[in-house]
Design an enzyme around this catalytic site. Structure first.
Site, PDB file in Angstrom:
ATOM      1  N   LYS A   1     -13.494 -67.161  -9.162  1.00  0.00           N
ATOM      2  CA  LYS A   1     -13.580 -67.521 -10.581  1.00  0.00           C
ATOM      3  C   LYS A   1     -13.089 -68.947 -10.795  1.00  0.00           C
ATOM      4  CE  LYS A   1     -13.018 -62.732 -12.026  1.00  0.00           C
ATOM      5  NZ  LYS A   1     -12.083 -61.671 -12.446  1.00  0.00           N
TER       6      LYS A   1
ATOM      7  N   GLN B   1      -6.070 -60.760 -14.290  1.00  0.00           N
ATOM      8  CA  GLN B   1      -6.789 -60.033 -13.240  1.00  0.00           C
ATOM      9  C   GLN B   1      -6.238 -58.610 -13.114  1.00  0.00           C
ATOM     10  OE1 GLN B   1      -9.501 -61.223 -11.467  1.00  0.00           O
ATOM     11  NE2 GLN B   1      -9.631 -59.135 -10.673  1.00  0.00           N
TER      12      GLN B   1
ATOM     13  N   ASP C   1     -12.423 -61.798 -21.178  1.00  0.00           N
ATOM     14  CA  ASP C   1     -12.851 -60.569 -20.504  1.00  0.00           C
ATOM     15  C   ASP C   1     -13.408 -59.566 -21.513  1.00  0.00           C
ATOM     16  OD1 ASP C   1     -12.864 -60.405 -17.757  1.00  0.00           O
ATOM     17  OD2 ASP C   1     -10.740 -59.888 -17.571  1.00  0.00           O
TER      18      ASP C   1
END
Ligand code: NDP
Length: 279
Positions: A50, A94, A117
């Site tokens: 990412k 994460q 997200d």
């Protein structure tokens, strides 16, 4: 194989190039903070991927690595600092988080406007109401793959295999908004193969290697395989048995090279979207 291959790598490369172009045109540098707690090897790989992709798109990516024994209070403090940092447009924590940290509390602490997200309840609520704001990257990527392959969602019967908050549920909400007739199947569903055989579009997101077989597929259906499973011999495989499904389906995504690259590309797009809205 009779199915057309849906090349997620190629579609993702195009999307990443588009995002990079828009970033150049924006006249400012969007900022993305990726928070990694602990040293889970798979998470470390995802975070590096990412970070690199964001930099390539001209996004200022900042990875914040915290030790596995970080307390929830300290992690929430980091999130609060990022929420108020004007240089940061997107925050991603994460998952999974180490035991002892309540992932829900952490996600709810993220400013919804920076929640790239799309897991914050405010963004989940917008999506459920059919007014998507920041949408979870993997299901968003699946919608883009369907569009790129010319697969009609309006009026189609879609079956989503899996009901997680990260994939299955938002996937179903997006397909519903795109006018599909949606069934969500899960571990308590009776006769999964029969449910799947009714699908014009089958999304497999269960995390069970090659569970979906060719005789579960309606001839000509689109099969989108979200699963990423590592076999004992180290190979990656999806939730669908590729060869047997590809013999029946009309279109199918490979693993790797299908949905995975789209997830990363959509994270970049979400970061740009958040940045443009904020500034
Ligand atoms: P979860 O484990 O959170 O959810 C799995 C879902 O599948 C659950 O709803 C579960 O049902 C259902 N399920 C599990 N086993 C069965 C079964 N035997 N029959 C029917 N349903 C079953 O997984 P995620 O949603 O997070 O991920 C799913 C897969 O997608 C994984 O392989 C993951 O690695 C991959 N993934 C890929 C991404 C990408 O970028 N390509 C991104 C995110 C995930 P129940 O709710 O009843 O327990």
């Amino acid at each position: 194989m009779t199915a057309r291959l849906i090349d997620g790598k190629a579609v993702a490369a195009t999307l990443r190039a588009e995002v990079a172009e828009k970033v150049r045109a924006a006249g400012f540098t969007p900022g993305l903070a990726v928070v990694l707690v602990g040293e889970d090897p798979a998470s470390s790989v995802y975070v590096r991927t990412k970070d690199r992709a964001a930099r390539e798109a001209g996004i200022d990516a900042r990875t914040i690595r915290l030790p596995a024994d970080t307390s929830q209070t300290d992690l929430l403090g980091v999130i609060r600092t990022l929420n108020t940092d004007p240089a940061i447009d997107g925050i991603l924590v994460q998952l999974p988080l180490p035991n002892g940290i309540d992932a829900r509390a952490v996600i709810e602490a993220i400013d919804p406007a920076k929640d790239v997200d799309g897991f914050h309840p405010v963004n989940v609520g917008h999506l459920a109401n059919g007014h998507p704001a920041l949408v979870p990257c993997t299901p968003l990527g699946v919608m883009k793959l369907l569009r790129s392959a010319g697969i009609e969602t309006r009026g189609a019967r879609a079956v989503v295999l899996g009901r997680s908050a990260i994939v299955g549920r938002p996937m179903a909400a997006l397909l519903l908004t795109a006018d599909a007739t949606v069934t969500i199947a899960h571990s308590r569903t009776r006769d999964l193969p029969a449910e799947c055989r009714g699908a014009d579009i089958l999304i497999a997101a269960v995390g069970r290697p090659e569970m979906v077989r060719g005789d579960w597929i309606k001839p000509g259906a689109a099969v989108i395989d979200v699963g990423i499973n590592r076999l004992p011999d180290g190979r990656l495989t999806g939730d669908a048995a590729f060869v047997s499904c590809a013999g029946v389906a009309g279109a199918i995504t490979p693993v790797p090279g299908g949905v995975g690259p789209m997830t990363v590309a959509c994270l970049l797009e979400n970061t740009l979207t958040a940045a443009l809205r904020r500034r």
